[in-house]
Design a protein around this motif. Structure first.
Motif, PDB file in Angstrom:
ATOM      1  N   ASP A   1       8.278   1.716   2.156  1.00  0.00           N
ATOM      2  CA  ASP A   1       8.897   2.128   3.428  1.00  0.00           C
ATOM      3  C   ASP A   1      10.414   2.059   3.328  1.00  0.00           C
TER       4      ASP A   1
ATOM      5  N   ASP B   1       6.980   6.182   2.992  1.00  0.00           N
ATOM      6  CA  ASP B   1       7.375   6.492   4.372  1.00  0.00           C
ATOM      7  C   ASP B   1       8.896   6.469   4.473  1.00  0.00           C
TER       8      ASP B   1
ATOM      9  N   HIS C   1       0.845  -1.198   0.000  1.00  0.00           N
ATOM     10  CA  HIS C   1       0.000   0.000   0.000  1.00  0.00           C
ATOM     11  C   HIS C   1       0.880   1.248   0.000  1.00  0.00           C
ATOM     12  N   ASP C   2       2.161   1.059   0.328  1.00  0.00           N
ATOM     13  CA  ASP C   2       3.121   2.160   0.317  1.00  0.00           C
ATOM     14  C   ASP C   2       4.509   1.575   0.144  1.00  0.00           C
TER      15      ASP C   2
HETATM   16 MN    MN Z   1       4.296   2.383   5.846  1.00  0.00          MN
END
Ligand code: MN
Ligand code: 8DG
Ligand code: MN
Length: 392
Positions: free
Chosen positions: A206, A316, A203-204
């Motif tokens: 990191d 992130d 979803h992202d």
């Molecule tokens: Mn994350």
């Protein structure tokens, strides 16, 4: 009458951090059902129930084969009455009535849509639903004040809710690598989160950033962010400074929450599309990205442009001093349940407090140092579980 083929009784240890959980899941029908109930509980501010369903799902994910009969489940840990009822329902009726009714419930659907907006958590979504807002259209017409994160989240809603591929993660890794080495030569970055566990989508994306000389990493994040901003790679960013030393007043062994206090940046990247890029010139991603960003004209409504040459991706970034790097790496690799179980194991089985900064032994009243994940597992009296087997 006993069945002709005897199915083995499964046996798994009760903490997820004692088990090897790969991405190969032989019980997806059951784990999808339990995960959906977990998600619904979490979105409804029932974290206790959420964890119970997550733990039950994780036990089934760790099984070496598909469950063939209910009797195989006897003796398995973490399968409470409620989870067993769901499993039996699927077993006998092909589906769980509770799962099916949750899926189609207006409240669950609205919670999903609204929390799909970056910057919107369960509490905000719940408040909006009570005010009659169930979808993005109603939200836009409601006159609700949105903060900067939520505005960006709404603007890039479709992109952010489309899974990030491994190839996109690698392209972003190249960009971040270039940013970091430009502003502080010798600084290192490592891809963490789901991609480090071997997931093909996320979803992202990191990243953990550090420097081999303690102290050199101080103040690094604003410089990285400025570089990325100047090159046109950021659609949104919010940087939080490191507050670990301030938090020492909270006392060791009593971390205020699971949130860590590293210097971090929650961002939305503007990633140039890569489709025309062959494998042979993959080393040139950054160059091509830079060119694409410089060429692009900003349309009025970015998401609506049919052939725009970029997409929005959640990224992130976390900066850790090298002395805490092993703890930060372990803490940011996940899965979330695996992390939670590590901390629970540390506390209840070992009398220790584990965070993404340090490991404190409450009996010896001292911090235990570690420069690798392997050392942390050893301090905890656990067999080392590599990232690809932390998919609990
Ligand atoms: Mn994350
Ligand atoms: P995904 O993005 O592929 O969907 O899955 P993921 O990579 O496993 O999930 P994630 O939400 O990106 O979280 C990655 C790890 O980062 C996870 O282990 C939890 C950890 N993490 C946060 N926020 C915080 C935080 O504030 N403190 C600490 N210590 N860890 C955090 O997401
Ligand atoms: Mn992630």
């Amino acid at each position: 009458k006993p069945s002709p083929v005897k199915s083995a009784v499964f046996s798994v240890p009760s903490y997820a951090c004692q088990r090897r959980t790969t991405l190969e899941n032989h019980n997806t029908v059951l784990t999808d059902a339990l995960s959906l109930l977990a998600e619904n509980a979490e979105l409804s501010d029932e974290d206790g129930r959420g964890v119970a369903f997550r733990r039950a799902a994780a036990v089934l994910k760790a099984l070496p084969s598909a469950v063939m009969s209910i009797s195989q489940l006897s003796g398995l840990p973490c399968l409470g009455e409620h989870s067993l009822r769901v499993i039996k329902d699927i077993w006998e009726n092909g589906a769980s009535s509770e799962v099916e009714s949750t899926k189609v419930s207006e409240r669950f659907k609205a919670l999903k849509v609204l929390t799909g907006i970056f910057g919107v958590g369960a509490k905000t979504a719940d408040r909006w639903i009570r005010e009659g807002i169930h979808d993005l259209h109603q939200l836009q017409n409601s006159g609700q004040t949105l903060n900067r994160a939520q505005q960006a989240g709404l603007q890039h809603y479709d992109d952010i809710n489309q899974p990030v591929t491994k190839a996109e993660a690698c392209a972003i890794e190249e960009i971040v690598e270039k940013a970091v080495s430009s502003v502080l030569p010798g600084a290192q970055i490592i891809l963490t989160g789901g991609f480090r566990r071997g997931k093909q989508t996320g979803h992202d994306v990191d990243f953990l950033i550090t420097h081999p000389e303690e102290g050199r990493e101080v103040g690094l994040m604003p410089k990285v962010v400025s570089w990325l901003e100047a090159q046109g790679f950021l659609l949104y960013q919010k940087t939080t400074r490191n507050s670990y030393l301030e938090s020492k007043a909270d006392g060791p062994g009593r971390p205020p929450s699971n949130m860590d206090r590293f210097e971090r940046c929650l961002s939305i990247f503007k990633l140039p599309k890569m489709e025309k890029q062959g494998a042979k010139d993959s080393q040139n991603v950054t160059e091509n990205c830079l060119q694409a960003n410089q060429k692009s004209d900003e349309p009025e409504c970015p998401e609506a442009a049919p052939d725009r040459r970029w997409r929005a991706v959640r990224v992130d970034l976390v900066v850790s001093p090298i002395s805490q790097f092993a703890f930060a790496l372990l803490g940011w690799t996940g899965s979330k349940l695996f992390e939670r179980e590590l901390r629970r194991w540390a506390r209840y089985e070992k009398g220790m407090s584990l965070s993404s900064h340090a490991l404190y032994d409450n009996n010896q009243r001292k911090y235990l140092r570690a420069s690798s994940e392997e050392e942390i597992f050893a301090h905890l009296g656990l067999e080392f579980i590599p990232p690809s087997e932390r998919n609990a």
